[in-house]
Design a protein around this motif. Structure first.
Motif, PDB file in Angstrom:
ATOM      1  N   THR A   1      27.142 -28.192   6.797  1.00  0.00           N
ATOM      2  CA  THR A   1      25.681 -28.299   6.819  1.00  0.00           C
ATOM      3  C   THR A   1      24.978 -26.987   6.498  1.00  0.00           C
ATOM      4  N   ASP A   2      25.711 -25.857   6.579  1.00  0.00           N
ATOM      5  CA  ASP A   2      25.093 -24.566   6.286  1.00  0.00           C
ATOM      6  C   ASP A   2      26.185 -23.540   6.019  1.00  0.00           C
ATOM      7  N   THR A   3      25.837 -22.529   5.251  1.00  0.00           N
ATOM      8  CA  THR A   3      26.743 -21.410   4.979  1.00  0.00           C
ATOM      9  C   THR A   3      25.985 -20.118   5.172  1.00  0.00           C
ATOM     10  N   LEU A   4      26.506 -19.242   6.031  1.00  0.00           N
ATOM     11  CA  LEU A   4      25.870 -17.957   6.332  1.00  0.00           C
ATOM     12  C   LEU A   4      26.686 -16.852   5.681  1.00  0.00           C
ATOM     13  N   GLU A   5      26.044 -16.079   4.802  1.00  0.00           N
ATOM     14  CA  GLU A   5      26.726 -14.979   4.123  1.00  0.00           C
ATOM     15  C   GLU A   5      26.805 -13.801   5.087  1.00  0.00           C
ATOM     16  N   SER A   6      27.926 -13.669   5.752  1.00  0.00           N
ATOM     17  CA  SER A   6      28.049 -12.720   6.853  1.00  0.00           C
ATOM     18  C   SER A   6      28.514 -11.340   6.407  1.00  0.00           C
ATOM     19  N   GLY A   7      29.596 -11.255   5.644  1.00  0.00           N
ATOM     20  CA  GLY A   7      30.120  -9.966   5.221  1.00  0.00           C
ATOM     21  C   GLY A   7      31.609 -10.042   4.984  1.00  0.00           C
ATOM     22  N   GLU A   8      32.132  -9.061   4.273  1.00  0.00           N
ATOM     23  CA  GLU A   8      33.555  -9.053   3.931  1.00  0.00           C
ATOM     24  C   GLU A   8      34.430  -9.021   5.186  1.00  0.00           C
ATOM     25  N   GLY A   9      35.433  -9.890   5.183  1.00  0.00           N
ATOM     26  CA  GLY A   9      36.367  -9.913   6.302  1.00  0.00           C
ATOM     27  C   GLY A   9      35.787 -10.502   7.565  1.00  0.00           C
ATOM     28  N   ALA A  10      34.967 -11.540   7.435  1.00  0.00           N
ATOM     29  CA  ALA A  10      34.399 -12.197   8.625  1.00  0.00           C
ATOM     30  C   ALA A  10      35.535 -12.621   9.551  1.00  0.00           C
ATOM     31  N   LEU A  11      35.448 -12.248  10.826  1.00  0.00           N
ATOM     32  CA  LEU A  11      36.590 -12.422  11.724  1.00  0.00           C
ATOM     33  C   LEU A  11      36.221 -13.172  13.002  1.00  0.00           C
ATOM     34  N   ALA A  12      35.618 -12.495  13.958  1.00  0.00           N
ATOM     35  CA  ALA A  12      35.293 -13.104  15.250  1.00  0.00           C
ATOM     36  C   ALA A  12      33.844 -13.572  15.251  1.00  0.00           C
ATOM     37  N   LEU A  13      33.553 -14.568  16.080  1.00  0.00           N
ATOM     38  CA  LEU A  13      32.183 -15.024  16.228  1.00  0.00           C
ATOM     39  C   LEU A  13      31.968 -15.533  17.643  1.00  0.00           C
ATOM     40  N   MET A  14      30.710 -15.508  18.059  1.00  0.00           N
ATOM     41  CA  MET A  14      30.385 -15.844  19.439  1.00  0.00           C
ATOM     42  C   MET A  14      28.972 -16.387  19.503  1.00  0.00           C
TER      43      MET A  14
ATOM     44  N   LEU B   1      30.114 -26.896  14.533  1.00  0.00           N
ATOM     45  CA  LEU B   1      31.295 -26.056  14.632  1.00  0.00           C
ATOM     46  C   LEU B   1      31.166 -24.932  13.614  1.00  0.00           C
ATOM     47  N   TYR B   2      31.206 -23.682  14.103  1.00  0.00           N
ATOM     48  CA  TYR B   2      31.064 -22.508  13.246  1.00  0.00           C
ATOM     49  C   TYR B   2      32.458 -21.958  12.918  1.00  0.00           C
ATOM     50  N   VAL B   3      32.649 -21.597  11.640  1.00  0.00           N
ATOM     51  CA  VAL B   3      33.948 -21.125  11.168  1.00  0.00           C
ATOM     52  C   VAL B   3      33.777 -19.807  10.429  1.00  0.00           C
ATOM     53  N   THR B   4      34.504 -18.763  10.827  1.00  0.00           N
ATOM     54  CA  THR B   4      34.520 -17.535  10.029  1.00  0.00           C
ATOM     55  C   THR B   4      35.568 -17.682   8.934  1.00  0.00           C
ATOM     56  N   ASN B   5      35.177 -17.359   7.705  1.00  0.00           N
ATOM     57  CA  ASN B   5      36.073 -17.421   6.554  1.00  0.00           C
ATOM     58  C   ASN B   5      36.259 -16.008   6.024  1.00  0.00           C
ATOM     59  N   ALA B   6      37.423 -15.416   6.330  1.00  0.00           N
ATOM     60  CA  ALA B   6      37.640 -14.001   6.036  1.00  0.00           C
ATOM     61  C   ALA B   6      37.627 -13.704   4.543  1.00  0.00           C
ATOM     62  N   ASP B   7      38.274 -14.557   3.760  1.00  0.00           N
ATOM     63  CA  ASP B   7      38.409 -14.264   2.333  1.00  0.00           C
ATOM     64  C   ASP B   7      37.112 -14.471   1.566  1.00  0.00           C
ATOM     65  N   SER B   8      36.274 -15.394   2.005  1.00  0.00           N
ATOM     66  CA  SER B   8      34.991 -15.602   1.324  1.00  0.00           C
ATOM     67  C   SER B   8      33.848 -14.865   2.009  1.00  0.00           C
ATOM     68  N   GLY B   9      34.122 -14.223   3.146  1.00  0.00           N
ATOM     69  CA  GLY B   9      33.122 -13.381   3.804  1.00  0.00           C
ATOM     70  C   GLY B   9      31.913 -14.118   4.308  1.00  0.00           C
ATOM     71  N   ASN B  10      32.120 -15.335   4.803  1.00  0.00           N
ATOM     72  CA  ASN B  10      30.976 -16.094   5.279  1.00  0.00           C
ATOM     73  C   ASN B  10      31.315 -16.918   6.506  1.00  0.00           C
ATOM     74  N   VAL B  11      30.291 -17.547   7.057  1.00  0.00           N
ATOM     75  CA  VAL B  11      30.444 -18.475   8.181  1.00  0.00           C
ATOM     76  C   VAL B  11      29.935 -19.829   7.715  1.00  0.00           C
ATOM     77  N   THR B  12      30.776 -20.836   7.818  1.00  0.00           N
ATOM     78  CA  THR B  12      30.335 -22.183   7.481  1.00  0.00           C
ATOM     79  C   THR B  12      30.095 -22.972   8.761  1.00  0.00           C
ATOM     80  N   VAL B  13      29.129 -23.886   8.703  1.00  0.00           N
ATOM     81  CA  VAL B  13      28.752 -24.691   9.854  1.00  0.00           C
ATOM     82  C   VAL B  13      29.084 -26.147   9.542  1.00  0.00           C
ATOM     83  N   LEU B  14      29.930 -26.745  10.380  1.00  0.00           N
ATOM     84  CA  LEU B  14      30.357 -28.122  10.178  1.00  0.00           C
ATOM     85  C   LEU B  14      29.721 -29.038  11.213  1.00  0.00           C
TER      86      LEU B  14
END
Length: 378
Positions: A292-305, A271-284
């Motif tokens: 299980t993983d954290t992807l440093e995506s960017g400030e204000g991470a919002l939508a994902l697909m 399960l992938y989660v965008t975290n807007a305040d920390s600017g990343n995507v966590t994988v559960l």
């Protein structure tokens, strides 16, 4: 008790925060301020990845692709504040625009009485479900003839009581449809969040699941696993709901701050989660809830697909779309966008993605420029 106008501002701000729009401003959020030379250069670089771009209307939000129609449907509110109602005809709250998938030209418009935000498409029944965040309601559109049905999720008496008590929500935020059962799931974001479960055939409310705390936002449905996942922004958590009993059976920390949206890989139990305040995507791991993983995506991470072998993420404040390998989670590309990227849709794993782009809003949540849709191909 607050005045009607001040409450409306609070409700609008609450809705926009829940949609990831108020707290995440553009680098040049002040009206009339121009991009720096560096930002202009980034916009020029973006053209290398942009296959098509089209200005559509003010207040664009989610978009979906219909394979049978070979069209993109995008929700447009027409904007907010004084004069926003003048953008459309008398009595229109907003519109759904149907765009050509190749050129992004507008092929048709569907007028709605309420402002549209979230979208979910049942391709099997050719039905587009629309969430009205400010109106506590849902509309079902038959895409064969554009006829509509409407479902109120709160009575006028309940709305009046909420105003008197100065309570925000629950208001529709994220929509997801289980095509196998034609069941529509909707997160109700608010001070006391809920999950609405709706019969898509008859557009009737079958259950309201409570206990999600404050600011339920993202949603992912696992039909085979019999689970529904809901993210809650205020407590940085994901809750799992049993699809049969409609009971919350698990609650896990997301590992990030300000979770907004979810994407599910049911086969890999991820399960992938965008975290807007920390600017990343966590994988559960959905089997045990562990990160299980954290992807440093960017400030204000919002939508994902998740599409094909790739994961796409929009990063509003960073003004980028990051693209990852679905299996290794390696960063493949970072696409700079000329405006703030919002929602995502895709035709296939090789065609790239469609992204709604939003203008910066001033202090009154207004802009004098239209939002856009782009087709990117990293």
């Amino acid at each position: 008790m607050p005045t009607t106008s001040s409450r409306r501002v609070r409700v609008l701000q609450g809705a926009l925060i829940a949609l990831g729009l108020v707290t995440l401003s553009a680098p040049w959020a002040v009206a009339g301020e121009q991009p720096t030379q560096q930002q202009a250069a980034q916009q020029q670089d973006a053209s290398d990845h942009i296959v098509a771009q089209k200005d559509i209307a003010k207040g664009l939000y989610e978009l979906v692709f219909s394979p049978s129609q070979q069209s993109i449907y995008v929700a447009a509110t027409g904007g907010f504040g004084e004069g926003a109602s003048d953008n459309y005809g008398e009595g229109e709250g907003g519109r759904i625009y149907r765009l050509d998938a190749q050129t992004l030209e507008v092929e048709d418009t569907i007028a709605l009485d309420q402002k549209p935000f979230g979208l979910a498409l049942n391709e099997k029944t050719h039905t587009l479900f629309v969430g009205h965040t400010l109106d506590k309601s849902v509309t079902a559109i038959n895409l064969e003839d554009n006829t509509t049905r409407h479902l109120a999720l709160a009575t006028e008496a309940e709305k009046a009581q909420a105003k008197e008590d100065d309570v925000f929500g629950p208001n529709p935020r994220q929509l997801s449809v289980d095509e196998q059962t034609n069941t529509l799931y909707v997160t109700g974001v608010g001070d006391k969040s809920v999950l609405w479960i709706i019969d898509g055939d008859h557009l009737t409310l079958t259950d309201t699941v409570e206990g999600f705390g404050t600011w339920a936002t993202g949603l992912a449905v696992d039909h085979d696993g019999r689970r529904i996942y809901v993210s809650t922004m205020k407590d940085n958590a994901v809750r799992a709901v049993d699809m049969d009993s409609h009971e919350i059976v698990e609650q896990w920390p997301t590992g990030g701050k300000g979770p907004l949206n979810l994407a599910l890989d049911s086969e890999q139990h991820q399960l992938y989660v965008t975290n807007a305040d920390s600017g990343n995507v966590t994988v559960l791991d959905t089997q045990n809830g562990r990160v299980t993983d954290t992807l440093e995506s960017g400030e204000g991470a919002l939508a994902l697909m998740l599409e094909g072998d790739r994961l796409y993420v929009t990063n509003r404040k960073a003004q980028t779309v990051t693209v990852y390998d679905r299996e290794s989670h390696k960063l493949l590309d970072t696409v700079e966008t000329p405006l703030m990227p919002n929602s995502l849709a895709a035709i296939s794993g090789t065609s790239g993605a469609y992204v709604s782009l939003k203008q910066a809003l001033d202090d009154n949540h207004q802009t004098d420029k239209p939002d856009s849709v782009i087709h990117i191909k990293p």
